[in-house]
Design an enzyme around this catalytic site. Structure first.
Site, PDB file in Angstrom:
ATOM      1  N   GLU A  35      -2.127   8.887   8.501  1.00 43.34           N
ATOM      2  CA  GLU A  35      -0.661   8.751   8.463  1.00 43.34           C
ATOM      3  C   GLU A  35       0.008   9.582   9.566  1.00 43.34           C
ATOM      4  OE1 GLU A  35       1.501   6.854   6.522  1.00 43.34           O
ATOM      5  OE2 GLU A  35      -0.235   5.812   5.691  1.00 43.34           O
TER       6      GLU A  35
ATOM      7  N   ASP B 267       0.876  -1.174   0.000  1.00 43.26           N
ATOM      8  CA  ASP B 267       0.000   0.000   0.000  1.00 43.26           C
ATOM      9  C   ASP B 267       0.915   1.227   0.000  1.00 43.26           C
ATOM     10  OD1 ASP B 267      -2.349   1.581   0.212  1.00 43.26           O
ATOM     11  OD2 ASP B 267      -2.116   1.719   2.378  1.00 43.26           O
ATOM     12  N   SER B 268       0.291   2.406  -0.052  1.00 44.23           N
ATOM     13  CA  SER B 268       1.087   3.633   0.000  1.00 44.23           C
ATOM     14  C   SER B 268       1.674   3.873   1.390  1.00 44.23           C
ATOM     15  CB  SER B 268       0.210   4.822  -0.383  1.00 44.23           C
ATOM     16  OG  SER B 268      -0.863   4.934   0.536  1.00 44.23           O
TER      17      SER B 268
ATOM     18  N   HIS C  28      -6.950   2.655   4.276  1.00 39.69           N
ATOM     19  CA  HIS C  28      -6.640   3.453   5.479  1.00 39.69           C
ATOM     20  C   HIS C  28      -7.886   3.654   6.355  1.00 39.69           C
ATOM     21  CE1 HIS C  28      -2.876   4.606   3.491  1.00 39.69           C
ATOM     22  NE2 HIS C  28      -2.498   5.219   4.594  1.00 39.69           N
TER      23      HIS C  28
ATOM     24  N   CYS D 113     -11.042   2.753   0.844  1.00 38.73           N
ATOM     25  CA  CYS D 113      -9.593   2.977   0.977  1.00 38.73           C
ATOM     26  C   CYS D 113      -9.156   2.198   2.208  1.00 38.73           C
ATOM     27  CB  CYS D 113      -9.330   4.468   1.161  1.00 38.73           C
ATOM     28  SG  CYS D 113      -7.655   4.852   1.712  1.00 38.73           S
TER      29      CYS D 113
ATOM     30  N   CYS E  53      -4.585  -1.722  -1.433  1.00 38.56           N
ATOM     31  CA  CYS E  53      -4.729  -0.290  -1.714  1.00 38.56           C
ATOM     32  C   CYS E  53      -5.897  -0.124  -2.679  1.00 38.56           C
ATOM     33  CB  CYS E  53      -3.436   0.224  -2.352  1.00 38.56           C
ATOM     34  SG  CYS E  53      -3.544   1.937  -2.886  1.00 38.56           S
TER      35      CYS E  53
HETATM   36  N1  DGL Z   1      -4.746   3.055   1.311  1.00 33.54           N
HETATM   37  C1  DGL Z   1      -4.774   3.398  -0.070  1.00 33.54           C
HETATM   38  C2  DGL Z   1      -6.125   3.177  -0.667  1.00 33.54           C
HETATM   39  O1  DGL Z   1      -6.723   2.190  -0.286  1.00 33.54           O
HETATM   40  C3  DGL Z   1      -4.010   4.614  -0.488  1.00 33.54           C
HETATM   41  C4  DGL Z   1      -4.459   5.923   0.022  1.00 33.54           C
HETATM   42  C5  DGL Z   1      -3.554   7.050  -0.376  1.00 33.54           C
HETATM   43  O2  DGL Z   1      -2.341   6.876  -0.339  1.00 33.54           O
HETATM   44  O3  DGL Z   1      -4.085   8.115  -0.744  1.00 33.54           O
HETATM   45  O4  DGL Z   1      -6.614   3.857  -1.502  1.00 33.54           O
END
Ligand code: DGL
Length: 269
Positions: free
Chosen positions: A152, A10-11, A188, A186, A73
């Site tokens: 984050e 993931d990011s 996150h 997402c 992600c």
């Molecule tokens: N967690 C990721 C997602 O599911 C990336 C979110 C991001 O870096 O903007 O989209």
């Protein structure tokens, strides 16, 4: 049977929501996790840049002997899954389809909300997948670009006035639209579950994309005879910047002491 590891990326921190679930339902599996913390957030990027980043992330994970990859992600799954699957000769799972399947199954009034990054909403991937699964389900999508930077920075706990104010602004229109299922599109966002559940109320079911992808992984490994033998699986973690910060936040979220998080120069891949 296959004891090789599963690659997950993931990011940043978000994909740990999938890792947590993989470890609970597939405790014998080894996991190699990569968080692209030098380039987070992904959610405002173009499809071309996302494809470039995702190819590098996959290239790094494939420098290990792995048997499958989970794109933990929503943004990469929405924008680059088809290309990544076509380019790689191993099971490559995204988070969109499993979450949509669950949403279609759970909704009673056939009004499903979907929150995600701007790039995921722009791609239309979630809405199109739900329409393909059941054209009678209405999808109300909303981009929530401030959520990822807040998470984050460790700002995801109930009682945090900043995240609660932002969440109320994003979520109230969805509540008013009368949805009964909300896809956290997402990975996150499950870190914000308590904050989101408080605003949406108990009648709205929240769908955790990372968790649904973990169940899909289990089905895939089983169908292909790729499950590990019975043993205690290990997880190792890599980040492309500030591995110590990643480690602090990750240990708080996974509620465990983290093994050292190693730094990767992702531009080399
Ligand atoms: N967690 C990721 C997602 O599911 C990336 C979110 C991001 O870096 O903007 O989209």
């Amino acid at each position: 049977m296959d004891n090789r590891a599963i690659g997950v990326f993931d990011s940043g921190l978000g994909g740990l929501t999938a890792v947590r679930q993989i470890r609970s339902i597939l405790p014998s599996e080894n996991i190699i996790y990569f968080g692209d913390t030098s380039r987070v957030p992904y959610g405002g990027r173009s499809r071309e840049i996302l494809l470039k980043y995702a190819r590098q992330d996959v290239h790094f994970l494939r420098s290990f002997d792995i048997k499958a990859i989970v794109i933990a992600c929503g943004t990469v799954s929405s924008n680059a899954l088809t290309e990544l699957q076509a380019e790689n000769d191993l099971p490559m799972l995204g988070v969109v389809e499993p979450a949509c399947r669950r949403a279609v199954k759970m909704t009673r009034n056939r009004r499903v909300g979907m929150i995600a990054t701007a790039a995921s909403v722009r791609s239309g991937a979630y809405a199109e997948t739900i329409r393909r699964l059941d054209s009678g389900v209405e999808v109300i999508s909303k981009a929530c670009p401030l959520f990822v930077p807040l998470v984050e920075n460790g700002r995801y706990q109930p009682g945090d006035i900043v995240v609660e104010t932002v969440a109320r602004e994003y979520l109230e229109p969805l509540k008013e639209a009368g949805i009964d299922v909300l896809i956290l599109g997402c990975t996150h966002y499950p870190l914000l579950t308590d904050v989101i559940a408080e605003i949406m109320g108990p009648e709205v079911e929240l769908i955790d994309t990372g968790a649904e992808a973990a169940w899909e992984l289990k089905r895939t490994l089983k169908a292909r005879d790729l499950l590990s033998e019975d043993r205690e699986g290990q997880a190792s973690f890599y980040a492309s910047d500030r591995p110590d910060d990643f480690s602090t936040l990750a240990s708080r979220f996974l509620r465990q002491d983290m093994p050292a998080v190693r730094e990767v120069d992702i531009e080399r891949y």
